[in-house]
Design a protein around this motif. Structure first.
Motif, PDB file in Angstrom:
ATOM      1  N   HIS A   1       0.799  -1.218   0.000  1.00 35.78           N
ATOM      2  CA  HIS A   1       0.000   0.000   0.000  1.00 35.78           C
ATOM      3  C   HIS A   1       0.839   1.277   0.000  1.00 35.78           C
ATOM      4  O   HIS A   1       0.283   2.367  -0.067  1.00 35.78           O
TER       5      HIS A   1
ATOM      6  N   THR B   1      -6.986  11.620  -5.682  1.00 37.72           N
ATOM      7  CA  THR B   1      -6.953  10.165  -5.602  1.00 37.72           C
ATOM      8  C   THR B   1      -8.264   9.493  -5.960  1.00 37.72           C
ATOM      9  O   THR B   1      -8.313   8.270  -6.047  1.00 37.72           O
TER      10      THR B   1
ATOM     11  N   ASP C   1     -11.393   7.496  -5.604  1.00 39.31           N
ATOM     12  CA  ASP C   1     -11.904   6.585  -4.574  1.00 39.31           C
ATOM     13  C   ASP C   1     -10.804   5.953  -3.725  1.00 39.31           C
ATOM     14  O   ASP C   1     -11.092   5.244  -2.763  1.00 39.31           O
ATOM     15  N   VAL C   2      -9.549   6.165  -4.089  1.00 42.07           N
ATOM     16  CA  VAL C   2      -8.437   5.609  -3.312  1.00 42.07           C
ATOM     17  C   VAL C   2      -8.314   6.413  -2.015  1.00 42.07           C
ATOM     18  O   VAL C   2      -8.270   7.640  -2.030  1.00 42.07           O
ATOM     19  N   MET C   3      -8.251   5.704  -0.886  1.00 42.15           N
ATOM     20  CA  MET C   3      -8.154   6.373   0.410  1.00 42.15           C
ATOM     21  C   MET C   3      -6.688   6.654   0.747  1.00 42.15           C
ATOM     22  O   MET C   3      -5.833   5.777   0.625  1.00 42.15           O
TER      23      MET C   3
ATOM     24  N   HIS D   1      -4.243   7.082   3.536  1.00 43.66           N
ATOM     25  CA  HIS D   1      -4.133   6.789   4.965  1.00 43.66           C
ATOM     26  C   HIS D   1      -3.026   7.616   5.613  1.00 43.66           C
ATOM     27  O   HIS D   1      -3.147   8.050   6.748  1.00 43.66           O
TER      28      HIS D   1
ATOM     29  N   THR E   1      -1.785  15.644   0.869  1.00 47.78           N
ATOM     30  CA  THR E   1      -2.254  15.657  -0.516  1.00 47.78           C
ATOM     31  C   THR E   1      -2.178  17.043  -1.148  1.00 47.78           C
ATOM     32  O   THR E   1      -2.536  17.196  -2.302  1.00 47.78           O
TER      33      THR E   1
ATOM     34  N   LEU F   1      -1.699   4.342   0.406  1.00 47.26           N
ATOM     35  CA  LEU F   1      -2.915   4.443  -0.387  1.00 47.26           C
ATOM     36  C   LEU F   1      -3.650   3.106  -0.351  1.00 47.26           C
ATOM     37  O   LEU F   1      -3.060   2.062  -0.637  1.00 47.26           O
TER      38      LEU F   1
ATOM     39  N   GLN G   1      -6.745   0.899  -1.854  1.00 46.18           N
ATOM     40  CA  GLN G   1      -7.680   0.793  -2.973  1.00 46.18           C
ATOM     41  C   GLN G   1      -9.106   0.610  -2.458  1.00 46.18           C
ATOM     42  O   GLN G   1      -9.324   0.049  -1.385  1.00 46.18           O
ATOM     43  N   PRO G   2     -10.112   1.058  -3.214  1.00 45.61           N
ATOM     44  CA  PRO G   2     -11.503   0.913  -2.779  1.00 45.61           C
ATOM     45  C   PRO G   2     -11.959  -0.549  -2.825  1.00 45.61           C
ATOM     46  O   PRO G   2     -11.398  -1.361  -3.553  1.00 45.61           O
TER      47      PRO G   2
END
Length: 146
Positions: free
Chosen positions: A60, A79, A81-83, A85, A89, A104, A106-107
């Protein structure tokens, strides 16, 4: 008579060597001077602005690099839908050679293939957007769960 035969053989050898050199030059492509000019033009284009690269270093964890020779201003990481963490940004300035680390995620509904970076070449210039692929290959062999 042997001298005349020797001179003819020597001239024929010179013609053959010249023909081989000419054939190699056309097969090898452009000459050295042309290749140097092309490389210099390519470097000039690369130095014209920041160059962003996203490197995946574990499952990640990603690193955003500015490989260009100039700073980028008002930088924002989009980003979708990518969160995100870990990691900022948004930056006022991202200098050349600078790197930022991110975690990062993924959704759940499926992987996203790319993210984008918006930036300005100067504080008063128009915004530009660079798409960065989220690679599926990990660069380093040690796979951490980050």
């Amino acid at each position: 008579m042997t001298i005349v035969a020797f001179v003819i053989a020597f001239v024929a050898l010179l013609v053959a060597v010249a023909a081989i050199r000419y054939a190699r030059r056309t097969v090898d492509g452009p000459g050295r001077a042309t290749r140097v000019r092309q490389r210099m033009r390519g470097r000039g284009r690369q130095r014209a602005g920041p160059r962003f690269r996203l490197e995946r270093i574990s499952r990640h964890r990603y690193v955003l690099h500015n490989d260009g020779a100039v700073s980028a201003y008002d930088v924002r990481l989009h980003t979708g839908d990518v969160m995100v963490h870990e990691g900022d940004t948004a930056f006022h300035e991202l200098p050349p050679g600078h790197r930022e680390e991110y975690v990062l995620i993924q959704p759940m509904h499926g992987p996203q293939e790319e993210i984008s970076v918006s930036w300005r070449p100067s504080t008063s210039a128009a915004e530009q957007i660079t798409a960065l692929p989220l690679t599926t290959e990990i660069v380093r062999p040690n796979d951490q769960d980050a």
